[in-house]
Scaffold this motif. Structure first.
Motif, PDB file in Angstrom:
ATOM      1  N   ALA A 146       0.823  -1.296  -0.148  1.00 46.26           N
ATOM      2  CA  ALA A 146       0.028  -0.254  -0.296  1.00 46.26           C
ATOM      3  C   ALA A 146       0.613   1.253   0.260  1.00 46.26           C
ATOM      4  O   ALA A 146       1.808   1.380   0.807  1.00 46.26           O
ATOM      5  N   THR A 165      -0.454  -7.046   7.441  1.00 51.63           N
ATOM      6  CA  THR A 165       0.389  -6.206   6.625  1.00 51.63           C
ATOM      7  C   THR A 165       0.947  -5.397   7.292  1.00 51.63           C
ATOM      8  O   THR A 165       0.734  -4.875   8.305  1.00 51.63           O
ATOM      9  N   ARG A 166       2.420  -4.939   6.775  1.00 55.02           N
ATOM     10  CA  ARG A 166       3.258  -4.037   7.751  1.00 55.02           C
ATOM     11  C   ARG A 166       2.483  -2.647   7.355  1.00 55.02           C
ATOM     12  O   ARG A 166       2.685  -1.708   8.255  1.00 55.02           O
ATOM     13  N   ALA A 167       1.719  -2.426   6.321  1.00 58.97           N
ATOM     14  CA  ALA A 167       1.112  -1.308   6.283  1.00 58.97           C
ATOM     15  C   ALA A 167       0.100  -0.727   7.373  1.00 58.97           C
ATOM     16  O   ALA A 167       0.194   0.263   7.853  1.00 58.97           O
ATOM     17  N   ARG A 170       2.384   0.697  10.073  1.00 56.61           N
ATOM     18  CA  ARG A 170       2.862   2.160   9.653  1.00 56.61           C
ATOM     19  C   ARG A 170       1.533   3.273   9.828  1.00 56.61           C
ATOM     20  O   ARG A 170       2.004   4.149  10.251  1.00 56.61           O
TER      21      ARG A 170
ATOM     22  N   LEU B 103       3.366 -14.438  10.186  1.00 56.73           N
ATOM     23  CA  LEU B 103       2.180 -14.236   9.267  1.00 56.73           C
ATOM     24  C   LEU B 103       1.146 -15.289   9.536  1.00 56.73           C
ATOM     25  O   LEU B 103      -0.022 -15.169   9.490  1.00 56.73           O
ATOM     26  N   LEU B 126       6.280  -8.456  12.721  1.00 58.87           N
ATOM     27  CA  LEU B 126       7.017  -8.706  11.584  1.00 58.87           C
ATOM     28  C   LEU B 126       8.583  -8.349  11.785  1.00 58.87           C
ATOM     29  O   LEU B 126       9.419  -9.055  11.353  1.00 58.87           O
ATOM     30  N   ARG B 181       1.205 -14.903   0.655  1.00 56.32           N
ATOM     31  CA  ARG B 181       1.152 -13.686   0.256  1.00 56.32           C
ATOM     32  C   ARG B 181       2.342 -12.697   0.657  1.00 56.32           C
ATOM     33  O   ARG B 181       2.986 -11.923   0.123  1.00 56.32           O
ATOM     34  N   PHE B 193       7.620   1.532   4.222  1.00 54.96           N
ATOM     35  CA  PHE B 193       7.056   1.527   5.667  1.00 54.96           C
ATOM     36  C   PHE B 193       8.002   2.050   6.671  1.00 54.96           C
ATOM     37  O   PHE B 193       8.036   1.764   7.930  1.00 54.96           O
TER      38      PHE B 193
END
Lengths: 348, 336, 263
Positions: A146, A165-167, A170, B103, B126, B181, B193
């Motif tokens: 993203a 997700t890492r988004a 953040r 994940l 993560l 994914r 990020f």
């Protein structure tokens, strides 16, 4: 939901509607919000019913309306804050209904629009393509990459995203409110629908869901009797990756009365040995157009009874999108599969 | 101490790298999906974007590239092989395994299937899992090679650990499609990020690894004479090599944890430097660090700017830039 | 045996293997200070291995090596490195990027350690080492830009910079042209006689080796004879191990080896 300000007279039918929807919400009782309002709704009714006489009864009805309307208005005012627990177990808190929403998952985009809040979307991920109006919205990247800058520039008050997700981390560190919701099966789809409706403060989650159920049930009814109990093989990707019993596609097939050659132990989307598929002798083969068309070329597959008798369901790109996303278009997905089955002759 | 031409070459390189860093930093703040307008600094909304998103991303990209450049120079010095890169000793597969475990654990969280291990993984996150995974990968390599006594033994152990951990990660992704994914994104690497917190972590990692590597760089010089000669000079090869491997793991782990597996930077930065500068390892380590920072920052700015508002994956650009530079190097060598 | 001075390095009944093949069998030699000892013998006699064992690079499977009458294992790595300088047969292809001066400075590692910074004394020693091997003129050049002979002189300077009482040189003359070979011989003499160093060399070129103060004749991992070339038994042993393909003759003050072409 627009509610009358205290003092206005509401027609009887409107009262009934408010009452009935309140009762439905009470019956659900899965969120703190609904249980509060349900308690209040249920608390009001007995007082109104005890008054005798026609004139007195209409007065009573008006009084009930007024009290009810007040309470509902209060209810509405106090229920401006919304809390849900998202997929991460985090409590997402919104002080007011969000007006600018960014959705980073196609099924969540469809959910928002199914609840009638499409106008509140200000941005989506680049794979969201339904309904057609979202295609004109600014795109904020893919599912996992993203574009943080784009999302922040859209100034959303709620971001709907998938999984871990890492988004998400953040965006939250930049002060945005993010809800991680990803439906994986039918029960999940219902839960996500409710959660989104709660977050957005829109009613009608149940109406949407019951419409989905109706469509699904109608689709089930359309499946010819000869197909009940027959076993299907649904290929989601060349590999071959199959949709197992525990996946949402598997659930859909089960709902339609079909069995699955992939047992539940193999997980939702196992990568199968092609030999396994041949030996399992499915009665019908389903998949995307491209994959299905080259199945006969695979060694040993041309002998498969289903392929020889053309008991095959080929789904085009748009249709595959519908079936693959466990969202509000579940009903349509059921219809697609049912229609395909109706066109084929069941095996003897 | 140094010949005048050599000193001049060093000054020129230092100047070039500094200038490039400054220019790219400015470009980094100007390039993004929201573009740039004259008077952008006056607009509070855009200023927020610039300060909170573009600035840390720019600084973070330079820091990640610097750590990878340092790690690459260390790897090439340790193994005396110009094709060595920071991911040789199992750090990349260890980090990948950490990422898919988190994940996969996260995917089951929503369904109330909790366990102690998953709890710990969720807390690690993560970034933490990638860092820890990288360190564990290198630790396994050192253990398998029974200390860093021989370069070839270390390399072999690194290959074995890489393959085994990679296979384990594949097993996990087979069971969990979300993990699959996420892993693909991780493998490609991203600078998207990086916030100020990430920059702080990266800066600390660089502050620890670079001075230590520079102090011990004479060991790398001695190793160029051959292992026996280095030993005859009284160098405790095992412990020193182990220390350098630890520094390599820290630098790589920190970079990979924040940005994923960005390829080519660690491999190409030392070559970029050696083309212009022939010097003992102390100097080339520092220069590789700066060159790595410049290379990744350039790739990051290009990834944002070439096709704005879309973003190209930064790993593609480092491969393109780094790969074309290597090609040019080979061509130049052939024609000279 | 110790006519020249105290024993710096000594081997007592040393046996050693390389890759599980026994190479040395019960070798006992003394390497006194102030004396240049040349180890000679046919191919595969174990000369390089003996040098490595003396330098502590290959462990002795039997017997022991004594440095200043103490077993080599009892010395710490750094102290051993300060007392024994070893120059390898390989000629530094990996060091292409380093400058000559950087390489010679590496010789000060045993004294400075990894973290120490060189002082003016170290600089002086490095200069002297480079002067002794005549490479001071191109001290700034990169190793990769030098010829084989120049590189070898730089590596020799590196070994000299250690200023160790024992200097072990494995084939130091391989790429050198005759003037530089002679210069090396003169240098080895000076180091032994003026500086009192125990110089030990493995030399392929027999005529050069015969200029040493003492010879150790090695064949099939055993010492056949040991002593100055003046001693007849040494000369006889030498001729024997080379299968009488050479004849040792005296020309003026020097001994030289003449190929024996008559069958």
């Amino acid at each position: 939901m627009t509610l009358a300000i205290p003092g206005n007279f509401m027609p009887r039918t409107a009262v009934r509607n408010v009452f009935s929807s309140g009762a439905e919400r009470g019956a659900r009782a899965s969120t703190p919000l609904s249980s509060r309002s349900a308690a209040r709704d249920l608390g009001v009714s007995p007082e109104g019913r005890s008054r005798p006489g026609a004139g007195a009864r209409s007065l009573a009805a008006l009084g009930m309306t007024a009290i009810f309307a007040t309470l509902c208005a209060l209810c509405c005012l106090s229920s401006h804050a919304a809390d849900i627990r998202d997929d991460r177990g985090v409590t997402v808190h919104l002080a007011a209904p969000p007006q600018r929403i960014v959705s980073l998952l196609p099924s969540l985009t469809e959910t928002v629009c199914a609840l009638g809040a499409c106008a509140r979307l200000v941005g989506t991920d680049r794979f969201s393509n339904f309904p057609p109006e979202v295609q004109a919205l600014p795109k904020a990247g893919g599912l996992d990459d993203a574009s943080v800058e784009r999302i922040v520039a859209l100034k959303p008050d709620l971001v709907l995203a998938a999984g871990s997700t890492r988004a998400i981390a953040r965006l939250e560190s930049l002060g945005l409110t993010v809800a991680a919701l990803e439906p994986h099966d039918m029960a999940d789809a219902h839960r996500v629908l409710d959660a989104v409706a709660t977050l957005l403060q829109v009613p009608g989650a149940d109406a949407v869901w019951s419409r989905i159920r109706q469509r699904t049930d109608a689709a089930v009814a359309r499946v010819p009797a000869g197909w009940r109990g027959k076993r299907a093989y649904f290929e989601v990707d060349a590999g071959p990756y199959a949709a197992g019993t525990s996946s949402f596609i598997g659930e859909l097939l089960r709902h339609l009365g079909l069995g699955n050659i992939v047992p539940a132990e193999l997980g939702p989307f196992p990568k199968l040995n092609p030999e396994f598929v041949v030996r399992a002798r499915p009665d019908v083969v389903m998949g995307g157009e491209r994959d299905v068309d080259q199945m006969a070329a695979r060694p040993g597959w041309s002998d498969m009874a289903a392929l020889r008798a053309h008991r095959v369901c080929r789904f085009g790109r748009g249709q595959a999108d519908v079936i693959v996303r466990p969202g509000p278009r579940l009903g349509e997905a059921a219809e697609l599969v049912a229609d395909c089955l109706a066109r084929l002759d069941p095996p003897t | 101490m140094i010949a005048p031409e050599a000193a001049r070459a060093r000054r020129r390189l230092a100047f070039a790298l500094t200038l490039a860093s400054v220019v790219l930093a400015v470009a980094g703040v100007m390039v993004g999906s929201e573009g740039w307008r004259p008077g952008a600094l006056a607009d509070p909304g855009l200023r927020d974007v610039l300060w909170n998103i573009r600035a840390p991303r720019t600084v973070g990209a330079w820091l990640v590239g610097a750590l990878l450049g340092l790690a690459g120079a260390l790897a090439q010095g340790l193994f005396r092989n110009p094709l060595a890169d920071p991911y040789l000793l199992g750090s990349s597969s260890g980090a990948g395994l950490g990422v898919v475990l988190v994940l996969a654990a996260g995917a089951t969280q929503g369904r109330a299937i909790e366990s102690l291990a998953e709890d710990a993984l969720a807390r690690l996150g993560l970034v933490g899992a990638a860092f820890v995974g990288a360190l564990i990968g290198v630790a396994l390599t050192l253990a398998l090679a029974r200390g860093a006594r021989q370069s070839t033994g270390l390399l072999l152990a690194g290959v074995v650990v890489g393959v085994v951990l990679g296979a384990l990660a594949d097993l996990v992704t087979m069971a969990s499609p979300e993990a699959l994914r996420g892993k693909q994104v991780f493998m490609l690497g991203t600078t998207g990020f990086l916030g100020w917190g990430a920059c702080g972590t990266l800066a600390i990692a660089l502050a620890i690894t670079l001075p230590a590597a520079w102090r011990f760089s004479r060991a790398l010089d001695a190793l160029t004479l051959g292992e026996d000669s280095a030993r005859s000079l009284g160098l405790p090869l095992g412990p020193v090599r182990a220390l350098l491997v630890v520094l390599l793991a820290l630098a790589t782990g920190a970079a990979v944890a924040q940005a994923g597996l960005i390829a080519f930077v660690g491999l190409v930065a030392p070559h970029l430097v050696r083309r212009r500068l022939q010097a003992p390892h102390g100097t080339t380590l520092v220069a590789s660090t700066a060159a790595g920072g410049v290379l990744l920052l350039a790739s990051d700015v290009l990834s944002r700017g070439l096709w704005a508002p879309q973003e190209l994956p930064v790993g593609v650009l480092t491969a393109a830039l780094g790969g074309s530079f290597l090609l040019w190097l080979m061509h130049a060598r052939r024609t000279s | 045996m110790t006519r020249h001075g105290l024993s710096v390095l000594a081997a007592r009944e040393v046996s050693a293997s390389l890759d599980d093949t026994p190479v040395l069998h019960g070798v006992s030699i003394e390497l006194p200070a102030g004396c240049w000892t040349a180890i000679v013998g046919p191919n595969g006699a174990g000369k390089s291995t003996l040098l490595r064992v003396l330098a502590g690079l290959v462990p002795a499977s039997g017997g022991e090596v004594l440095l200043r009458d103490r077993p080599l294992q009892e010395w710490s790595h750094r102290e051993r490195a300060q007392h024994v300088a070893w120059m390898s047969q390989q000629h530094g292809e990996g060091a292409a990027d380093l400058g000559v001066r950087d390489v010679v400075h590496l010789g000060r590692l045993p004294h400075l350690g990894l973290l120490g910074t060189p002082g003016p004394e170290d600089e002086r020693i490095v200069q002297r080492a480079m002067a002794q091997t005549e490479c001071a003129a191109w001290a700034h050049r990169r190793m990769g830009a030098l010829s084989g002979g120049e590189r070898q002189r730089a590596l020799l300077a590196r070994a000299l910079a250690v200023r160790a009482p024992a200097l072990l040189l494995d084939e130091p003359t391989t790429h050198l042209d005759p003037p530089h070979q002679i210069a090396l011989v003169r240098l080895l003499h000076r180091l032994a006689h003026d500086d009192g160093i125990a110089v030990v060399s493995v030399l392929h070129d027999l005529s050069l080796a015969l200029q040493a103060d003492r010879l150790v004749v090695l064949a099939a991992g055993r010492v056949k004879a040991e002593g100055p070339c003046d001693h007849a038994p040494v000369r006889d042993a030498l001729a024997e191990v080379f299968e009488h393909a050479i004849r040792i003759v005296r020309v003026g003050e020097r001994w030289i080896a003449i190929p024996e072409l008559a069958s």
